[in-house]
Enzyme design. Structure first.
Site, PDB file in Angstrom:
ATOM      1  N   SER A  48       0.275  -0.939   0.240  1.00  0.00           N
ATOM      2  CA  SER A  48       0.304   0.053   0.120  1.00  0.00           C
ATOM      3  C   SER A  48       0.427   1.013  -0.393  1.00  0.00           C
ATOM      4  CB  SER A  48      -1.130  -0.191   1.184  1.00  0.00           C
ATOM      5  OG  SER A  48      -0.040   0.197   2.690  1.00  0.00           O
ATOM      6  N   LEU A  50       3.099   4.315  -0.827  1.00  0.00           N
ATOM      7  CA  LEU A  50       4.190   4.910  -0.944  1.00  0.00           C
ATOM      8  C   LEU A  50       5.276   3.733  -1.843  1.00  0.00           C
ATOM      9  CD1 LEU A  50       5.843   7.228   1.488  1.00  0.00           C
ATOM     10  CD2 LEU A  50       4.921   8.031  -0.291  1.00  0.00           C
ATOM     11  N   GLY A  51       4.855   2.441  -0.973  1.00  0.00           N
ATOM     12  CA  GLY A  51       5.662   0.372  -1.181  1.00  0.00           C
ATOM     13  C   GLY A  51       5.728   0.610  -2.685  1.00  0.00           C
ATOM     14  N   TYR A 204       7.213   8.244  17.343  1.00  0.00           N
ATOM     15  CA  TYR A 204       7.327   8.560  15.426  1.00  0.00           C
ATOM     16  C   TYR A 204       8.576   9.114  15.146  1.00  0.00           C
ATOM     17  CZ  TYR A 204       6.676   8.872  10.841  1.00  0.00           C
ATOM     18  OH  TYR A 204       6.762   9.028   9.698  1.00  0.00           O
TER      19      TYR A 204
END
Length: 323
Positions: A48, A50-51, A204
């Site tokens: 899903s 960017l990948g 994060y």
């Protein structure tokens, strides 16, 4: 006033649409000219966002793409969709392969790498793309805080276990997807696992700062091997990465409108990853940080070599590479 609301909404919608169109017209489209024929690429989190976009483009460029994904069923579905989008090539060049990889499990990382080393004769590009964003406090299978464990430690072990194959395939490349939010993170060696305190935003940012420090230290260690390492930020992209972010129900329509108008699409966001993986312009370039396919400056804390080396040493112990 109430009667004017539909007109205002329509006007705002038209303005946003016009802005979106102008933004798209001004931005150059994804590169189609390069070829990755004969090259093998691993992309983590490729089902899903960017990948997935990077996987589709590199397949289009005739690479053999290995999708390392936690959910095999979702990955297989994404692979079928990508094949349908890209189309089968008559010459057989380009291939999409799904392999199970859960970065929240060091056991899964080791199993994935063991299979890759058994089955693959070369590895030209490793794209450390997968990530988790601002989740509630939880731990990985091995007891690490989830964001630090997945975003940094899982990729740290993965990369180290595949280094031999990357070196044997040189010239080869490692691409590390970070974030501009690294600016708000700090490496607190007294509480790397957030046992004392936990703030999902800070953690994060810390994991993304760790990504950059890891890439810089790895680039230093790989000097002269023919393996390059660079990190990047993709910008603000419309993906499911923000699934843990709570947006009030009444604000969702406005948020969706703003994200549609101003956030990058996954394909736009993936351009720098694709560029670093395939462009001859960055051949031999290592230890740098990129955004929008251009090198960018880092804050001093992301260039602290002493912190980078200490983080490396501690990470080796945490993932079991050193006792």
């Amino acid at each position: 006033m109430a009667a004017a609301l539909p007109a205002l909404a329509l006007g705002a919608g038209l303005l946003v649409a016009a802005w979106r169109w102008l933004r798209g017209a001004a931005r150059p489209g994804p590169g189609r000219g390069g070829s990755m024929r004969g090259k093998t690429v691993i992309i983590t989190g490729a089902n899903s966002g960017l990948g997935r976009a990077a996987a589709a483009e590199l397949l289009r460029m005739r690479a053999r793409v290995i999708m390392g994904c936690r959910d095999r069923a979702r990955a297989e579905r994404a692979a079928r969709e990508i094949r349908a989008e890209v189309g089968e090539r008559a010459d057989g060049a380009g291939e999409l392969v799904v392999r199970e990889l859960d970065l929240a499990s060091l056991r899964s990382v080791r199993a994935f790498c063991h299979r890759v080393l058994q089955e693959e004769s070369r590895l030209d590009v490793l794209i450390n793309n997968a990530g988790i964003f601002q989740c509630p406090y939880m731990k990985t299978e091995d007891g690490f805080e989830m964001q630090f464990g997945v975003n940094h430690l899982g990729h740290f072990l993965l990369t180290n276990l595949l280094l031999g194959l990357l070196k044997n395939s040189a010239p080869s490349r490692i691409v590390v997807v970070s974030s501009k939010l690294y600016k708000y993170g700090e490496i607190n060696f007294e509480d790397l696992n957030s046992e004392i305190s936990y703030n999902k935003s800070f953690c994060y940012s810390r994991s993304k700062l760790a990504n950059i420090l890891f890439a810089r230290e790895l680039a230093r260690r790989l000097e002269g091997t023919g393996v390059t390492v660079n990190s990047l930020h993709p910008g603000i992209v419309r993906t499911n990465l923000g699934r843990h972010v709570n947006i009030p129900l009444l604000a969702k329509p406005l948020f969706n409108l703003v994200s549609w108008a101003f956030f990058k699409t996954p394909l736009e966001g993936a351009q720098t990853s694709i560029y670093l993986a395939s462009s001859p312009d960055v051949e031999g370039v290592s230890g740098k940080y990129f955004g929008d396919c251009k090198e960018e400056e880092l804050l001093p804390k992301a260039m602290d070599d002493l912190v980078a080396r200490k983080l490396w040493d501690i990470s080796e112990v945490m993932v079991g590479l050193l006792k």
